[in-house]
Design a protein around this motif. Structure first.
Motif, PDB file in Angstrom:
ATOM      1  N   MET A   1     -12.639  -2.739  17.106  1.00 20.74           N
ATOM      2  CA  MET A   1     -12.611  -2.160  16.041  1.00 20.74           C
ATOM      3  C   MET A   1     -11.499  -1.870  15.217  1.00 20.74           C
ATOM      4  O   MET A   1     -10.569  -1.141  15.888  1.00 20.74           O
ATOM      5  N   LEU A   2     -11.079  -2.385  14.174  1.00 22.29           N
ATOM      6  CA  LEU A   2      -9.936  -1.931  13.554  1.00 22.29           C
ATOM      7  C   LEU A   2     -10.368  -0.777  12.432  1.00 22.29           C
ATOM      8  O   LEU A   2     -11.119  -1.122  11.616  1.00 22.29           O
ATOM      9  N   VAL A   3      -9.833   0.243  12.628  1.00 21.05           N
ATOM     10  CA  VAL A   3      -9.863   1.556  11.821  1.00 21.05           C
ATOM     11  C   VAL A   3      -8.710   1.725  10.930  1.00 21.05           C
ATOM     12  O   VAL A   3      -7.669   1.945  11.462  1.00 21.05           O
ATOM     13  N   LEU A   4      -9.081   1.605   9.557  1.00 23.33           N
ATOM     14  CA  LEU A   4      -8.030   1.973   8.626  1.00 23.33           C
ATOM     15  C   LEU A   4      -8.241   3.496   8.398  1.00 23.33           C
ATOM     16  O   LEU A   4      -9.399   3.806   7.739  1.00 23.33           O
ATOM     17  N   SER A   5      -7.058   4.146   8.350  1.00 19.90           N
ATOM     18  CA  SER A   5      -7.127   5.670   8.230  1.00 19.90           C
ATOM     19  C   SER A   5      -5.955   5.875   7.292  1.00 19.90           C
ATOM     20  O   SER A   5      -5.102   5.048   7.062  1.00 19.90           O
ATOM     21  N   GLY A   6      -5.876   7.382   6.721  1.00 24.24           N
ATOM     22  CA  GLY A   6      -5.106   7.567   5.756  1.00 24.24           C
ATOM     23  C   GLY A   6      -5.578   8.582   5.053  1.00 24.24           C
ATOM     24  O   GLY A   6      -6.751   8.817   5.038  1.00 24.24           O
ATOM     25  N   THR A   7      -4.460   9.244   4.163  1.00 22.35           N
ATOM     26  CA  THR A   7      -5.311  10.270   3.312  1.00 22.35           C
ATOM     27  C   THR A   7      -6.066   9.735   2.163  1.00 22.35           C
ATOM     28  O   THR A   7      -5.944   8.561   1.748  1.00 22.35           O
ATOM     29  N   VAL A   8      -6.816  10.460   1.506  1.00 17.69           N
ATOM     30  CA  VAL A   8      -7.526  10.127   0.448  1.00 17.69           C
ATOM     31  C   VAL A   8      -6.508   9.320  -0.623  1.00 17.69           C
ATOM     32  O   VAL A   8      -5.582   9.985  -0.960  1.00 17.69           O
ATOM     33  N   GLY A   9      -7.061   8.410  -1.340  1.00 15.93           N
ATOM     34  CA  GLY A   9      -6.194   7.651  -2.299  1.00 15.93           C
ATOM     35  C   GLY A   9      -4.957   6.624  -1.801  1.00 15.93           C
ATOM     36  O   GLY A   9      -4.350   6.281  -2.566  1.00 15.93           O
ATOM     37  N   VAL A  10      -4.767   6.573  -0.434  1.00 14.91           N
ATOM     38  CA  VAL A  10      -3.713   5.772  -0.208  1.00 14.91           C
ATOM     39  C   VAL A  10      -4.002   4.253  -0.016  1.00 14.91           C
ATOM     40  O   VAL A  10      -3.045   3.571  -0.002  1.00 14.91           O
ATOM     41  N   GLY A  11      -5.209   3.989  -0.279  1.00 18.78           N
ATOM     42  CA  GLY A  11      -5.739   2.408  -0.263  1.00 18.78           C
ATOM     43  C   GLY A  11      -6.468   1.780   0.724  1.00 18.78           C
ATOM     44  O   GLY A  11      -6.507   0.680   1.024  1.00 18.78           O
ATOM     45  N   LYS A  12      -7.079   2.766   1.631  1.00 19.76           N
ATOM     46  CA  LYS A  12      -7.809   2.214   2.787  1.00 19.76           C
ATOM     47  C   LYS A  12      -8.974   1.189   2.357  1.00 19.76           C
ATOM     48  O   LYS A  12      -9.102  -0.041   3.118  1.00 19.76           O
ATOM     49  N   THR A  13      -9.608   1.397   1.363  1.00 20.31           N
ATOM     50  CA  THR A  13     -10.746   0.372   0.909  1.00 20.31           C
ATOM     51  C   THR A  13     -10.074  -0.697   0.462  1.00 20.31           C
ATOM     52  O   THR A  13     -10.613  -2.039   0.787  1.00 20.31           O
ATOM     53  N   SER A  14      -9.174  -0.866  -0.373  1.00 20.84           N
ATOM     54  CA  SER A  14      -8.292  -1.990  -1.118  1.00 20.84           C
ATOM     55  C   SER A  14      -7.947  -2.967   0.085  1.00 20.84           C
ATOM     56  O   SER A  14      -8.021  -3.971   0.270  1.00 20.84           O
ATOM     57  N   VAL A  15      -7.078  -2.171   1.086  1.00 19.80           N
ATOM     58  CA  VAL A  15      -6.396  -2.959   2.279  1.00 19.80           C
ATOM     59  C   VAL A  15      -7.744  -3.488   3.199  1.00 19.80           C
ATOM     60  O   VAL A  15      -7.749  -4.682   3.365  1.00 19.80           O
ATOM     61  N   GLY A  16      -8.912  -2.660   3.233  1.00 17.50           N
ATOM     62  CA  GLY A  16     -10.106  -3.034   4.067  1.00 17.50           C
ATOM     63  C   GLY A  16     -10.665  -4.578   3.475  1.00 17.50           C
ATOM     64  O   GLY A  16     -10.642  -5.296   4.103  1.00 17.50           O
ATOM     65  N   ARG A  17     -10.708  -4.262   2.012  1.00 13.38           N
ATOM     66  CA  ARG A  17     -11.207  -5.679   1.556  1.00 13.38           C
ATOM     67  C   ARG A  17     -10.302  -6.821   1.668  1.00 13.38           C
ATOM     68  O   ARG A  17     -10.730  -7.886   1.711  1.00 13.38           O
ATOM     69  N   ALA A  18      -9.020  -6.556   1.554  1.00 12.93           N
ATOM     70  CA  ALA A  18      -8.177  -7.680   1.709  1.00 12.93           C
ATOM     71  C   ALA A  18      -8.163  -8.045   3.293  1.00 12.93           C
ATOM     72  O   ALA A  18      -7.862  -9.261   3.460  1.00 12.93           O
ATOM     73  N   ILE A  19      -8.305  -7.398   4.210  1.00 10.64           N
ATOM     74  CA  ILE A  19      -8.374  -7.672   5.583  1.00 10.64           C
ATOM     75  C   ILE A  19      -9.557  -8.513   5.754  1.00 10.64           C
ATOM     76  O   ILE A  19      -9.698  -9.559   6.261  1.00 10.64           O
ATOM     77  N   SER A  20     -10.820  -8.200   5.153  1.00  7.69           N
ATOM     78  CA  SER A  20     -11.988  -8.911   5.153  1.00  7.69           C
ATOM     79  C   SER A  20     -11.625 -10.293   4.760  1.00  7.69           C
ATOM     80  O   SER A  20     -12.358 -11.288   5.174  1.00  7.69           O
ATOM     81  N   TYR A  21     -11.250 -10.444   3.492  1.00  6.13           N
ATOM     82  CA  TYR A  21     -11.009 -11.558   2.920  1.00  6.13           C
ATOM     83  C   TYR A  21     -10.166 -12.559   3.793  1.00  6.13           C
ATOM     84  O   TYR A  21     -10.597 -13.712   4.078  1.00  6.13           O
ATOM     85  N   LEU A  22      -8.979 -11.969   4.322  1.00  6.14           N
ATOM     86  CA  LEU A  22      -8.118 -12.752   5.228  1.00  6.14           C
ATOM     87  C   LEU A  22      -8.690 -13.335   6.541  1.00  6.14           C
ATOM     88  O   LEU A  22      -8.664 -14.511   7.083  1.00  6.14           O
ATOM     89  N   LEU A  23      -9.780 -12.378   7.063  1.00  2.00           N
ATOM     90  CA  LEU A  23     -10.598 -12.822   8.287  1.00  2.00           C
ATOM     91  C   LEU A  23     -11.541 -13.867   7.791  1.00  2.00           C
ATOM     92  O   LEU A  23     -11.736 -14.868   8.491  1.00  2.00           O
ATOM     93  N   SER A  24     -12.075 -13.760   6.498  1.00  2.00           N
ATOM     94  CA  SER A  24     -13.076 -14.689   6.189  1.00  2.00           C
ATOM     95  C   SER A  24     -12.383 -16.156   6.085  1.00  2.00           C
ATOM     96  O   SER A  24     -12.931 -17.061   6.407  1.00  2.00           O
ATOM     97  N   GLN A  25     -11.003 -15.910   5.552  1.00  2.00           N
ATOM     98  CA  GLN A  25     -10.410 -17.276   5.312  1.00  2.00           C
ATOM     99  C   GLN A  25     -10.147 -17.952   6.642  1.00  2.00           C
ATOM    100  O   GLN A  25      -9.917 -19.216   6.731  1.00  2.00           O
ATOM    101  N   ARG A  26      -9.775 -17.115   7.801  1.00  2.48           N
ATOM    102  CA  ARG A  26      -9.747 -17.506   8.980  1.00  2.48           C
ATOM    103  C   ARG A  26     -11.040 -17.943   9.949  1.00  2.48           C
ATOM    104  O   ARG A  26     -10.852 -18.298  11.087  1.00  2.48           O
ATOM    105  N   GLN A  27     -12.081 -17.782   9.244  1.00  6.06           N
ATOM    106  CA  GLN A  27     -13.473 -17.757   9.786  1.00  6.06           C
ATOM    107  C   GLN A  27     -13.453 -16.801  10.946  1.00  6.06           C
ATOM    108  O   GLN A  27     -14.308 -17.551  11.990  1.00  6.06           O
TER     109      GLN A  27
END
Length: 170
Positions: A1-27
């Motif tokens: 489990m990779l837990v993206l943390s940080g304060t409110v507004g730092v970009g956790k959701t945006s980075v999480g979506r990018a990680i998901s995209y990259l993992l999907s590209q790598r199947q």
């Protein structure tokens, strides 16, 4: 489990979506869960502990569904202020070993992001962001700290995957 943390507004959701995209590209079979998706509920109960318990039961149920569908890894976005939060996540996702990546940015940068995304009333988000930044020492909680700077979510996601050892997954 990779837990993206940080304060409110730092970009956790945006980075999480990018990680998901990259993992999907790598199947790589995975799931992305953002706590914000689970805490938008309201009841008459005022007991925060009971509400937190409800959140973790929801996470557990959804993870089990993803796992049954073939997900092998979980990317989770959540502010982690204490190790007790990690214990609850581990209970909700049995067998997972959380790797915490704290996303860090200067307060003025984070507050500008919040103002740009919260058109209605950004005050709660801004106050909470400052409070979390003042109270948390990322190195006490996180396995890795990434200073986001002006990089794109995809660039930050690539660094997070490299730091956690998930970058070579195929």
């Amino acid at each position: 489990m990779l837990v993206l943390s940080g304060t409110v507004g730092v970009g956790k959701t945006s980075v999480g979506r990018a990680i998901s995209y990259l993992l999907s590209q790598r199947q790589v079979p995975h799931a992305l869960i953002d706590l914000d998706w689970f805490e938008t509920f309201w009841t008459q109960r005022k007991d925060l502990e009971q509400n937190e318990e409800t959140l973790h039961r929801n996470i557990s149920a959804v993870w089990q569904n993803y796992r049954d569908a073939g997900a092998e890894r979980l990317v989770f976005c959540r502010i982690v202020e204490a190790n007790a939060v990690l214990d609850r996540l581990t209970d909700a996702v049995p067998g997972a070993r959380p790797i915490v990546v704290w996303l860090a940015a200067p307060t003025d940068q984070v507050l500008a992001r919040i103002r740009s995304r919260e058109a209605e009333d950004p005050s709660w988000f801004m106050e909470t962001s400052v409070q979390v930044a003042e109270r948390v020492v990322p190195e006490d909680i996180a396995d890795h700290v990434i200073h986001v700077g002006e990089r794109t979510p995809t660039q930050i996601a690539e660094e997070a995957l490299r730091l956690t050892g998930w970058g070579e997954l195929r």
